[in-house]
Design an enzyme around this catalytic site. Structure first.
Site, mmCIF file in Angstrom:
data_model
loop_
_atom_site.group_PDB
_atom_site.id
_atom_site.type_symbol
_atom_site.label_atom_id
_atom_site.label_comp_id
_atom_site.label_asym_id
_atom_site.label_seq_id
_atom_site.Cartn_x
_atom_site.Cartn_y
_atom_site.Cartn_z
ATOM 1 N N SER A 10 0.858 -1.198 0.000
ATOM 2 C CA SER A 10 0.000 0.000 0.000
ATOM 3 C C SER A 10 0.889 1.242 0.000
ATOM 4 O O SER A 10 1.636 1.478 0.953
ATOM 5 C CB SER A 10 -0.890 0.012 1.254
ATOM 6 O OG SER A 10 -1.436 1.301 1.427
ATOM 7 N N HIS A 34 -1.261 -1.222 -4.172
ATOM 8 C CA HIS A 34 -2.530 -0.865 -3.515
ATOM 9 C C HIS A 34 -2.569 0.638 -3.300
ATOM 10 O O HIS A 34 -1.652 1.214 -2.698
ATOM 11 C CB HIS A 34 -2.617 -1.592 -2.167
ATOM 12 C CG HIS A 34 -3.927 -1.463 -1.462
ATOM 13 N ND1 HIS A 34 -5.029 -2.226 -1.777
ATOM 14 C CD2 HIS A 34 -4.298 -0.652 -0.442
ATOM 15 C CE1 HIS A 34 -6.029 -1.895 -0.956
ATOM 16 N NE2 HIS A 34 -5.613 -0.958 -0.134
ATOM 17 N N ASP A 36 -4.761 3.601 -1.718
ATOM 18 C CA ASP A 36 -5.875 3.944 -0.821
ATOM 19 C C ASP A 36 -6.393 5.344 -1.101
ATOM 20 O O ASP A 36 -5.634 6.308 -1.042
ATOM 21 C CB ASP A 36 -5.399 3.887 0.638
ATOM 22 C CG ASP A 36 -5.140 2.468 1.083
ATOM 23 O OD1 ASP A 36 -4.011 2.173 1.528
ATOM 24 O OD2 ASP A 36 -6.064 1.644 0.970
ATOM 25 N N MET A 38 -8.944 8.198 0.157
ATOM 26 C CA MET A 38 -9.700 8.589 1.353
ATOM 27 C C MET A 38 -10.237 10.013 1.189
ATOM 28 O O MET A 38 -9.534 10.898 0.703
ATOM 29 C CB MET A 38 -8.776 8.542 2.579
ATOM 30 C CG MET A 38 -8.166 7.167 2.793
ATOM 31 S SD MET A 38 -7.001 7.192 4.183
ATOM 32 C CE MET A 38 -6.457 5.478 4.130
ATOM 33 N N HIS A 68 -8.495 1.201 -3.673
ATOM 34 C CA HIS A 68 -9.404 0.959 -2.545
ATOM 35 C C HIS A 68 -10.085 2.269 -2.186
ATOM 36 O O HIS A 68 -9.457 3.180 -1.642
ATOM 37 C CB HIS A 68 -8.555 0.430 -1.374
ATOM 38 C CG HIS A 68 -9.305 0.227 -0.102
ATOM 39 N ND1 HIS A 68 -8.648 0.037 1.097
ATOM 40 C CD2 HIS A 68 -10.630 0.195 0.182
ATOM 41 C CE1 HIS A 68 -9.544 -0.115 2.062
ATOM 42 N NE2 HIS A 68 -10.748 -0.022 1.532
ATOM 43 N N MET A 70 -12.213 4.531 -0.063
ATOM 44 C CA MET A 70 -12.803 4.762 1.246
ATOM 45 C C MET A 70 -13.424 6.168 1.207
ATOM 46 O O MET A 70 -12.873 7.149 1.720
ATOM 47 C CB MET A 70 -11.730 4.674 2.350
ATOM 48 C CG MET A 70 -11.279 3.237 2.592
ATOM 49 S SD MET A 70 -9.735 3.130 3.508
ATOM 50 C CE MET A 70 -8.595 3.257 2.139
ATOM 51 N N MET A 140 -11.130 -5.636 5.891
ATOM 52 C CA MET A 140 -10.271 -4.675 6.600
ATOM 53 C C MET A 140 -9.808 -5.313 7.894
ATOM 54 O O MET A 140 -10.639 -5.791 8.684
ATOM 55 C CB MET A 140 -11.053 -3.391 6.915
ATOM 56 C CG MET A 140 -11.294 -2.461 5.749
ATOM 57 S SD MET A 140 -9.798 -1.900 4.926
ATOM 58 C CE MET A 140 -8.906 -1.126 6.257
ATOM 59 N N ASP A 178 -6.395 -6.327 4.650
ATOM 60 C CA ASP A 178 -5.832 -5.001 4.444
ATOM 61 C C ASP A 178 -5.625 -4.282 5.775
ATOM 62 O O ASP A 178 -6.583 -3.836 6.400
ATOM 63 C CB ASP A 178 -6.815 -4.209 3.567
ATOM 64 C CG ASP A 178 -6.273 -2.860 3.176
ATOM 65 O OD1 ASP A 178 -6.991 -2.113 2.481
ATOM 66 O OD2 ASP A 178 -5.144 -2.530 3.569
#
Ligand code: DX5
Ligand code: ZN
Length: 235
Positions: A10, A34, A36, A38, A68, A70, A140, A178
């Site tokens: 990540s 990966h 992320d 957010m 991913h 979020m 998660m 994750d």
């Protein structure tokens, strides 16, 4: 036949001013990258935008870019990533659950793999209805929003449950865990049924990230072959 165990570093765990160098330091040992995303609302943090995904695709044309999301406003954010070069996009079941089938279908319609994620307090039951239309289920193993946390142990049970549901239903989704994963617990999550491990801080805080990934892989391989060996003895 057991799926190959994959590692998805990540980049949230890397120095944001040196992302490219951090990825290059993996020495090509990574299986996926990966990313992320957010929004400061679904989780209490802000991270990257679609420009980072686009740059990653330009820099590493053959990379498997695992995004991913979020975020709360999928109607705004998802379109930004559908044409960003992502290979797979995972959305949280907690975000607009009433639209989950349509959201997953729109990701696949764009030619990408589709994943669904559950936070550490969301029941596995919440994704049961979409197990037949996802390529990946993300469990998660920390509270979403930040790297560097410790693995929440009872999330291993959710991975086992998803592995059982997959076998019982004849599904073929990958199971991803994750957060809080490192070379010392990777074997345990693999034995629980995890196919893809996301690791950020453990990998990028290592003085030798490439060798760290090698060590993670060899520990998992040893644990899986030993487990397989014991299973053969029982038969
Ligand atoms: C947390 C992210 C994870 C995190 C993993 O919300 O989804 O991908 O970056 O980082 P570590 O491996 O440091 O827990
Ligand atoms: Zn993540």
């Amino acid at each position: 036949m057991r799926r190959e165990f994959l590692i998805a570093p990540s980049v949230l765990g890397a120095d944001p001013l040196a992302l490219a160098e951090a990825v290059e330091s993996l020495g090509g040992r990574e299986d996926w990258l990966h990313l992320d995303i957010m929004d400061g609302h679904f989780v209490r943090n802000l991270s990257f935008g679609p420009a980072v995904a686009r740059s990653m695709r330009r820099r590493w044309p053959d990379a498997f870019i695992d995004v991913h999301l979020m975020v709360d406003r999928l109607d705004v954010v998802l379109p930004l990533f559908l044409d960003s070069g992502a290979s797979l996009i995972t959305v949280h079941a907690e975000t607009e659950p009433q639209l989950l089938h349509a959201t997953l279908a729109s990701i696949r319609a764009a030619g990408l793999k589709a994943g669904v994620a559950i936070g550490p307090v969301t029941p596995v039951e919440m994704v049961r209805a979409v197990l037949g239309c996802v390529d990946l289920v993300l469990v998660m193993s920390v509270t979403p929003g930040f790297g560097g946390q410790g693995l929440i142990e009872d999330t291993l049970e959710r991975t086992r449950e998803l592995a059982q549901l997959r076998a019982a239903g004849g599904y073929d989704y990958l199971i991803q865990m994750d957060g809080g994963i490192n070379k010392d617990n990777a074997a345990r999550i693999a034995l629980a049924g995890c196919d893809v491990a996301v690791a950020g801080s453990a990998v990028f805080s290592s003085p030798a990230p490439a060798e760290y990934l090698d060590e993670m892989k060899s520990k998992v391989k040893e644990a899986l072959s030993n487990a397989g060996f014991r299973a053969d003895r029982q038969e």
